[in-house]
Write a protein that holds these residues in place. Structure first.
Motif, PDB file in Angstrom:
ATOM      1  N   GLU A   1     -65.409  41.630   2.364  1.00 64.00           N
ATOM      2  CA  GLU A   1     -66.435  40.967   1.561  1.00 64.00           C
ATOM      3  C   GLU A   1     -66.906  39.730   2.312  1.00 64.00           C
ATOM      4  O   GLU A   1     -66.101  38.907   2.735  1.00 64.00           O
ATOM      5  CB  GLU A   1     -65.879  40.567   0.182  1.00 64.00           C
ATOM      6  N   MET A   2     -68.229  39.622   2.485  1.00 63.75           N
ATOM      7  CA  MET A   2     -68.809  38.497   3.204  1.00 63.75           C
ATOM      8  C   MET A   2     -69.873  37.832   2.338  1.00 63.75           C
ATOM      9  O   MET A   2     -70.670  38.516   1.686  1.00 63.75           O
ATOM     10  CB  MET A   2     -69.413  38.978   4.530  1.00 63.75           C
ATOM     11  N   ASN A   3     -69.883  36.523   2.317  1.00 68.40           N
ATOM     12  CA  ASN A   3     -70.810  35.755   1.492  1.00 68.40           C
ATOM     13  C   ASN A   3     -72.115  35.585   2.259  1.00 68.40           C
ATOM     14  O   ASN A   3     -72.224  34.759   3.170  1.00 68.40           O
ATOM     15  CB  ASN A   3     -70.206  34.391   1.143  1.00 68.40           C
ATOM     16  N   VAL A   4     -73.122  36.373   1.894  1.00 65.06           N
ATOM     17  CA  VAL A   4     -74.390  36.348   2.610  1.00 65.06           C
ATOM     18  C   VAL A   4     -75.538  36.312   1.618  1.00 65.06           C
ATOM     19  O   VAL A   4     -75.394  36.680   0.457  1.00 65.06           O
ATOM     20  CB  VAL A   4     -74.548  37.595   3.520  1.00 65.06           C
ATOM     21  N   LYS A   5     -76.680  35.841   2.104  1.00 63.81           N
ATOM     22  CA  LYS A   5     -77.906  35.929   1.339  1.00 63.81           C
ATOM     23  C   LYS A   5     -78.420  37.345   1.483  1.00 63.81           C
ATOM     24  O   LYS A   5     -78.806  37.791   2.571  1.00 63.81           O
ATOM     25  CB  LYS A   5     -78.935  34.934   1.865  1.00 63.81           C
ATOM     26  N   THR A   6     -78.426  38.089   0.404  1.00 59.14           N
ATOM     27  CA  THR A   6     -78.716  39.513   0.502  1.00 59.14           C
ATOM     28  C   THR A   6     -80.195  39.796   0.387  1.00 59.14           C
ATOM     29  O   THR A   6     -80.985  38.976  -0.085  1.00 59.14           O
ATOM     30  CB  THR A   6     -77.981  40.296  -0.601  1.00 59.14           C
TER      31      THR A   6
ATOM     32  N   THR B  93     -65.129  40.700   7.462  1.00 57.19           N
ATOM     33  CA  THR B  93     -64.163  40.952   6.396  1.00 57.19           C
ATOM     34  C   THR B  93     -64.763  41.977   5.443  1.00 57.19           C
ATOM     35  O   THR B  93     -65.948  42.311   5.513  1.00 57.19           O
ATOM     36  CB  THR B  93     -63.826  39.661   5.628  1.00 57.19           C
TER      37      THR B  93
ATOM     38  N   GLN C 195     -67.944  48.000  -9.059  1.00 55.48           N
ATOM     39  CA  GLN C 195     -67.026  46.949  -9.470  1.00 55.48           C
ATOM     40  C   GLN C 195     -65.800  47.572 -10.126  1.00 55.48           C
ATOM     41  O   GLN C 195     -64.696  47.066 -10.004  1.00 55.48           O
ATOM     42  CB  GLN C 195     -67.714  45.988 -10.432  1.00 55.48           C
TER      43      GLN C 195
ATOM     44  N   ASN D  59     -71.311  36.839  11.652  1.00 54.97           N
ATOM     45  CA  ASN D  59     -70.553  36.352  10.486  1.00 54.97           C
ATOM     46  C   ASN D  59     -69.879  35.017  10.743  1.00 54.97           C
ATOM     47  O   ASN D  59     -68.779  34.746  10.256  1.00 54.97           O
ATOM     48  CB  ASN D  59     -69.506  37.396  10.073  1.00 54.97           C
TER      49      ASN D  59
END
Length: 374
Positions: free
Chosen positions: A172-177, A170, A190, A164
């Motif tokens: 929430e992690m900003n990743v290419k899923t 964390t 949500q 990471n």
């Protein structure tokens, strides 16, 4: 040793890594028979953290990578990486060790702690990911949900990996899923998600029990399932509590005049919160019971002696459980009544998390649904 792990070479040999005498050792074995083909060989004793354990071996490019956990499974837990051009070593440590750690002050306020016991996987699209164990404490070392499985992105650079981006994770992690499933699940929520467990087809694999299988204490009947206590043990089946903020509800019908049945948040026999309808000696009452080892707090309220159907609810927050009950939904008394509350940290301890579900202490009861709102 403990924590055995297998590594298969492309040309066939199989190696087992495990924890030795406060170090990591390796042996070649026959995977079909378990026969030792070589003697045990020392690989590393780690980088000074206590309890080096949980080894995994990988081959990426021309290097063998050895990943281990150190620091114990509590707040000092972290992950270190080593590599060598020979599977027997010597193994050199990564320059960015520990590759995963929440021990430092940069992660002291992170809601995820005790990160360790990691493993790697390369997805079909070439992306790399780490799965690992960690906790979500409510207060320092108190984590009632136990150790949970987490997922984090991994990147390779200059022959070493980074988790990471900075070695911490964390919520929430900003990743290419990877491609996502359109079906809503708890992990994709949500807003609040209400999960209803019906028993039209019996007991699904979501359910657990203690000492026996769930099907031993709960059987399919036309009304749903019937849960019956034995002379030796209470009858209990439960599902994992997956989050701190939940509402668990059930409708119970008591089949016998003498009996106790309800809903339970279960850590072990010595630590559990019960909410039940009890009928004995011609009387009926609702009882909340908070049992933690030698301490037992009980609250009761008497009800109509003819009561045999009741709705029960246990609402959990991060640091508190509250207990509610009401009569049948069709009655004029369709309102939740609170009967007690208790701190959640009394249910903390050990590696395993909590189970929540119906129980019967005496007699038997039937139910056709159980629902949890996250």
């Amino acid at each position: 040793g403990i924590d055995p792990s297998l590594f298969f070479e492309d040309d066939g040999p199989c190696y087992m890594q495990c924890t030795g005498d406060n170090n990591i050792i390796q042996i070649m074995i026959d995977p079909k028979t378990g026969e030792e083909i070589s003697s045990f060989h020392y690989l590393t004793d780690g980088l000074g953290g206590r309890y080096p354990e949980g080894p995994h071996m990988y081959k990426v490019g021309n290097y063998y990578y050895l990943m281990i956990s150190e620091g114990g499974t509590e707040c000092g837990h972290h992950v270190n990486m080593f590599r060598s051009d020979d599977i027997w070593g010597p193994f050199m440590p990564a320059p960015n060790n520990p590759i995963l750690s929440h021990v430092g002050k940069n992660a002291q306020s992170n809601p995820i702690q005790c990160t360790g016991h990691a493993d790697l996987i390369e997805a079909h699209d070439g992306s790399w990911w780490m799965v690992f164990l960690a906790t979500r404490p409510i207060l320092w070392t108190f984590y009632p949900l136990g150790r949970e499985t987490f997922l984090a992105p991994v990147e390779w650079k200059n022959g070493w990996l980074t988790v990471n981006g900075n070695g911490t994770v964390t919520e929430e992690m900003n990743v290419k899923t990877l491609p996502q499933n359109s079906e809503k699940s708890i992990s994709q929520r949500q807003n609040s998600v209400r999960v209803i467990y019906g028993f039209e087809h019996g007991i699904s694999n979501d359910w657990n029990a203690y000492r026996v299988s769930p099907q031993t204490v709960a059987t399919k009947v036309s009304e749903g399932i019937e849960i019956k206590a034995s002379n030796e043990y209470d009858a209990f089946i439960g599902i994992r509590q997956l989050d701190y903020n939940t509402d668990a509800e059930i409708k119970l019908e008591i089949a016998d005049w003498e009996g106790e049945a309800g809903i339970c948040v279960h850590h072990d026999d010595g630590k559990r919160y019960n909410l039940a309808l009890v009928r004995e000696n011609g009387k009926a009452f609702i009882k909340s019971e908070c049992l933690f080892n030698s301490v037992n707090q009980v609250q009761t309220i008497e009800t109509d002696s003819k009561t045999h159907v009741v709705y029960l609810k246990i609402s959990s927050q991060k640091e508190l459980y509250k207990f509610y009950w009401k009569y049948d939904n069709s009655s004029k008394d369709n309102v939740w009544r609170e009967i007690g509350q208790m701190d959640s940290h009394f249910l903390a301890g050990g590696f395993s998390g909590l189970l929540v579900g119906p129980y019967v202490k005496k007699g038997k009861a039937t139910t056709n649904w159980f629902c949890v709102t996250y």
